[in-house]
Design an enzyme around this catalytic site. Sequence first.
Site, PDB file in Angstrom:
ATOM      1  N   LYS A   1      80.934  33.808  50.656  1.00 15.51           N
ATOM      2  CA  LYS A   1      80.229  32.531  50.039  1.00 15.51           C
ATOM      3  C   LYS A   1      80.851  31.699  49.516  1.00 15.51           C
ATOM      4  CE  LYS A   1      75.779  35.281  49.202  1.00 15.51           C
ATOM      5  NZ  LYS A   1      75.118  34.744  50.286  1.00 15.51           N
TER       6      LYS A   1
ATOM      7  N   ARG B   1      69.946  43.314  55.033  1.00 14.00           N
ATOM      8  CA  ARG B   1      69.552  44.342  56.185  1.00 14.00           C
ATOM      9  C   ARG B   1      70.156  45.574  56.593  1.00 14.00           C
ATOM     10  NH1 ARG B   1      69.922  38.906  59.682  1.00 14.00           N
ATOM     11  NH2 ARG B   1      69.623  38.190  57.620  1.00 14.00           N
TER      12      ARG B   1
END
Length: 521
Positions: A302, A376
């Site tokens: 990120k 996920r």
Amino acid sequence: MKVHLEGLSLSHLDADVLVLPVYAQEDPAKLLASLDKGFDKAALAAWKTAAQEEGFSGKSGQQVWLPTYGAAPFKKICLYGLGKEADVNAAVYRKLGAQVSRRLAATPTPNVAAGTGSKKKGSAEKERSVCICLRDTKKLSEERALEAALECFVLASFSFLRYKTQAQDESRRNEPMSKRWTLSFKSGLSKAKFDATVKRALTISQSTNLARELIAEPPVYMTPTRLAHEARRIAKEYGLDVKVLDAAQAEKLGMGAFLGVARGAKEEPRLIVLKYNYSRSKKTIGLIGKGITFDSGGLSLKPAQSMEHMKYDMSGAASVLATMQVVGALKPKVSVLAVVAATENMPGDNALHPGDVLKSMNGKTIEVNNTDAEGRLILADAITYAIKEGVDELIDIATLTGAVVTALGRVAAGIMGSSPQMIAALMESGKSCGEQFWQLPLFDEYKEGLRSDIADLKNAGSRGEAGSSSAGMFIKEFTENLPWVHMDVAGVSWLDRDKDELNKGGTAFGVRTMSRYILSH
Ligand code: BES
Ligand code: MN
Ligand code: ZN
């Protein structure tokens, strides 16, 4: 926090503050006289004039704080505007609880304020007391008013001072306000009803504050191991079953997706399982929490700005643990199994490569095209684990996508799933306590974006295209047609500025909604 049903009549109330809710255009003096014949007439007239001079009309959220100068045993009276009687709802009392709480928290402790400098050791400070009057209306029972006001009083009093070495305010020590104030309610409720409502409201709000503490802790401290420790503490205190799996045990169960994410981190992962058994339960509710204790993105790193607050990527886990504390304390008539997958997402030597293929616990293979879509992956295996343990329905809660922040901001969480009934029930539970949800679709077409050339699925669809629904679709692949709801709380789990009853920082969104949903069984 000490809370009791006020036994004294209002005109004899020996408290620091009396909070009197007043409807729009209602005469506060008349109201007080009708509630209690013992008030001094001149004092009532003086308060009425003072309120008028302050422009008090009783409109919703308006407050006037007046000193009583010895005309009543209580030192101050707070006239609090409820707005029109016909419009009074739980939100009005939530605001009342939060605003009164903030105001009291900012009130300096007297003997320190008096200029004596630091408090003399051993001189116990007098606790201060506030009494809030409740009013029954056709639309809102005193029970619901009490619940709303008390929950938000406790939530608004949250502070996290562990790492402050200096007092925040010269006149005040760094002591939580729950230690400095006692709270009472003047109410027509029976003692039994009052006590039950107080217990429920205190349990839910204090558990929410516990989750907020876990989120506030720096990520170097709030590791998967630490989360497991917190879970064990909750289990011990409330008599829940607890099981904590380490990497080797998860490996044996074939949790390749979960362990794939953990590979880049030095910190060891933990799969945390808490179970509450109700002997005559008709079903078991499964709660699944995303516990990424820090999300750097992994090799799909990120940028700095997006990473700044990524300690809160374990908010789902914190909310699930806090909800289990509520369950343990209030013992609902339904069994609950909680599974929290906890790991860091780091770009260490052994980190996942974009392009790696993982084998999940239920056998499906996943091509990892973006290591930042890690939530996920860990949820997939946690869900499979819960299904193998025999849950009948699934609720997962996760700070899953930036896309939900773009779509709904910090105003509502995204909700989606395969059970319209559960979605409706959870949204209703949220509405009653001020947690808002907005449903997002799970069209079959979203699956196409998750097709991989070499594996059963890939973990990230095209950037910028229905990111939250796409993530939901990925999770759906692991739910084996059980009734399932997914709550994407990425936006609502963190605030950059105070909002209603919540201070800036982690919000522990979902504790109140999930607790109510479970308790409604
Ligand atoms: N933890 C983030 C989601 C997130 C974003 C939470 C902003 C809170 C605030 C999640 O793991 C993530 O990085 N998601 C990616 C998915 C993408 C790579 C498909 C995202 O939303 O950018
Ligand atoms: Mn991520
Ligand atoms: Zn994440």
